[in-house]
Design an enzyme around this catalytic site. Structure first.
Site, mmCIF file in Angstrom:
data_model
loop_
_atom_site.group_PDB
_atom_site.id
_atom_site.type_symbol
_atom_site.label_atom_id
_atom_site.label_comp_id
_atom_site.label_asym_id
_atom_site.label_seq_id
_atom_site.Cartn_x
_atom_site.Cartn_y
_atom_site.Cartn_z
ATOM 1 C CE LYS A 43 28.834 54.980 -4.584
ATOM 2 N NZ LYS A 43 27.759 54.097 -3.808
ATOM 3 C CB SER A 65 29.914 51.332 -1.921
ATOM 4 O OG SER A 65 28.663 51.983 -2.520
ATOM 5 C CB SER A 75 25.804 51.684 -1.135
ATOM 6 O OG SER A 75 26.545 50.459 -1.216
#
Lengths: 102, 485
Positions: free
Chosen positions: B83, B158, B182
């Site tokens: 990420k 997310s 997330s």
């Protein structure tokens, strides 16, 4: 017990200033409406009797965490300054802090 | 695709075994994955950056070590996607925000160091909702990521890029971060496994901070065993994170065969029967409970009353912490600077142009919740609700070993469906925020689909440091999941 007030357009303008964000008139309207709806949803906690409940700021019981006071390498200054928008003489350079530019 | 359908040779553990024994080269493995990325990431936009050349070099080095008789580690030659809020030395780390565009961190996050030390090969940085604020990966300065199962739908967020990358076969495993769901929610929407570890079980050093009392790094994988293997590598104490729990990473892969005979499983009423839970999701959670019962566990309903207030508390606490953490983006030390005659105006212009709408919304919400006159009514109350949630979970865990719920109230929704209504978007997190506020571990396991064929995730929650029992239950669910060949 403090009651949750309804957030106003002036409140949003105030917090935007505190957070150093500039909003257009249209953004102020949109954000005021959206933040009011989120805060209205949060009113469910208002009905709870929490007088005797201690707050939790952190999920893991932490005390001060100490480490040995030993000299060791830190980040390389030149490498860090190379990532800055502006640097001079080993320091971060910023525009004038007070008043107008010379 | 169900987790159990993954061919053994395509799993992280399968790849590592083959590379370590010299039957497959790391270079060949990384080329296969780079080819898959090149073929489809133009459509999905899972990656902000593909580090193809570095990945090839790293894979070559792994193969050389194997040829020299060395063992490169438990994840030898395994492609991994990160990420883009995890710092990578010399490699741009953007948080999908204009304000960090072009920034190259001078250090690696601890989790990145540990993956590389275990032989993993980083293939790129994945898209996210800006600063991890969102549930659809639509709040990205670089455009949305799309769901590999149906590109007209969101991947969740997310960590949507990391979830989509694993679901699309771009990498067998990836890392995300989970503040209020997330990792788990995008895992559910993309049909992969996603783990939020116990708060403090994985180092946050080098994870760009959103809400520091909630943020945790964790893995995505197509199988429960791969997720366990990655968590074993990234977990354990780190002296550079003072909130890191001072104990080693637990053994997890060895637990997976232990089964669930005699375990007590609680179905959380408030999270299973709450408003907005789609019938197709609720039905799969019931199926999952029945499957665990058939495997020897006992299943009962349990109430966690304060969980209904989780969303309210979360959307006061997380923005409050974010408003403080994001004060550092001021155009002085890194990232974007928008020039102005004075430093004060430079701050204003940099932050106004650098942050997107959702980040501004959360900063203002948090600033308001912390401001004079409102602190007690909002932030103070939310912290007390957090205590209630912890107490209610403690009571539930006196009767049950693990708790079960949907991961997300819905399956993947169409792009744009919720972008105009922040509150509707926040409702995605209703099932995941309670364990975040408590600091407890939770895992999302794919368990069948809804009537439209979209993946459903079942959430298994456990008490703090309960990862071993949580993974046992996850493995049993995976073995019983519909679609197993």
């Amino acid at each position: 017990m403090a009651r949750m007030a309804h957030i106003t357009r002036d409140d949003v303008a105030h917090v935007a200033r505190l957070a150093r964000l500039q909003l257009t008139d249209e953004e102020l309207d949109t954000f005021t409406d959206q933040l009011a709806r989120v805060l209205d949803h949060a009113r469910d906690v208002e009905a709870l009797d929490l007088a005797d409940v201690p707050p939790t700021s952190h999920p893991y019981p932490l005390r001060n965490v100490m480490r040995p006071d030993e000299v060791r390498p830190s980040l390389d200054r030149d490498e860090v300054l190379a990532a800055a928008p502006a640097a001079e003489d080993g320091q971060f350079r910023v525009p004038p802090v007070l008043g107008e530019a010379p | 695709m169900s987790a159990a359908d993954v061919p053994a040779g395509d799993t992280a553990l399968g790849i590592a075994a083959a590379v370590r024994s010299g039957t497959r080269s790391a270079v060949e493995v990384v080329e296969e994955h780079l080819t898959a990325i090149a073929a489809r990431d133009g459509e999905l936009n899972a990656f902000n950056l593909v580090t193809a050349d570095q990945a090839r070099q790293a894979a070559l080095a792994i193969d050389e070590r194997v040829a020299a008789g060395e063992d490169p580690g438990p994840l030898a030659g395994v492609p991994v996607a990160l990420k883009d809020n995890l710092c990578t030395r010399g490699v741009p780390t953007t948080c999908s925000s204009r304000i960090l565009e072009g920034w190259r961190p001078p250090y690696d996050a601890t989790v990145v160091e540990r993956l590389v030390a275990a032989g993993a090969v980083v293939v790129g940085k994945t898209n996210l909702d800006e600063f991890a604020m969102g549930s659809s990966t639509e709040n990205s300065a670089f455009g949305p990521t799309r769901n590999p199962h149906d590109p007209s739908r969101v991947p969740g967020g997310s960590s949507g890029g990391s979830a989509a990358a694993v679901a699309a076969g771009f990498a067998p495993v990836s890392l995300g971060s989970d503040t209020g769901g997330s990792i788990r929610q995008p895992a559910a929407l993309c049909g992969v496994v996603g783990v939020k570890p116990t708060y403090g079980a994985v180092s946050r050093y080098g994870l760009v901070a959103f809400a520091s009392s909630l943020d945790q790094v964790g893995p995505f994988a197509r199988t429960v065993a791969d997720a366990a293997a990655v968590l074993e590598v990234i977990g354990g104490h780190d002296p550079r994170d003072s909130t890191s729990i001072p104990r080693p990473a637990p053994s997890l892969v060895a637990e997976l065969e232990a089964g669930v005979q005699g375990l007590r499983v609680g179905l959380v009423t408030e999270l299973c029967e709450g408003e907005g839970i789609e019938p197709g999701v609720a039905a799969r959670v019931d199926d999952a409970a029945a499957a665990l019962e058939a495997a020897g566990a006992t299943v009962d309903k349990v109430s966690v009353p304060a969980a209904v207030h989780g969303l309210s508390a979360y959307y006061l606490i997380a923005p409050a912490e974010a408003s403080s953490n994001l004060a550092r983006y001021d155009g002085v030390r890194y990232g974007l600077r928008v020039d102005a005659p004075t430093t004060g105006e430079m701050y204003d212009r940099t932050r106004t142009e650098g942050f997107g709408a959702e980040v501004k919304r959360r900063i203002m919400l948090g600033t308001y919740a912390l401001s004079a006159g409102y602190y007690e009514a909002f932030y103070g109350k939310a912290q007390k609700v957090r205590t209630l949630i912890i107490r209610d979970f403690e009571a539930a865990y006196e009767q049950f070993d693990v708790l079960l719920s949907p991961t997300s109230p819905t399956t993947a929704f169409p792009l744009g469906a919720k972008t105009a209504d922040p509150l509707a978007m926040y409702m995605n997190d209703v099932c995941t925020v309670p364990s975040s506020l408590a600091g407890h571990p939770a895992i999302s396991v794919p368990f069948g689909t809804d009537e439209s064929g979209l993946p459903v995730g079942v959430q298994v929650m456990a008490p703090a440091l309960g990862e071993p029992v949580m993974f046992r239950v996850a493995a049993a669910l995976e073995a019983a999941a519909p679609g197993r060949g």
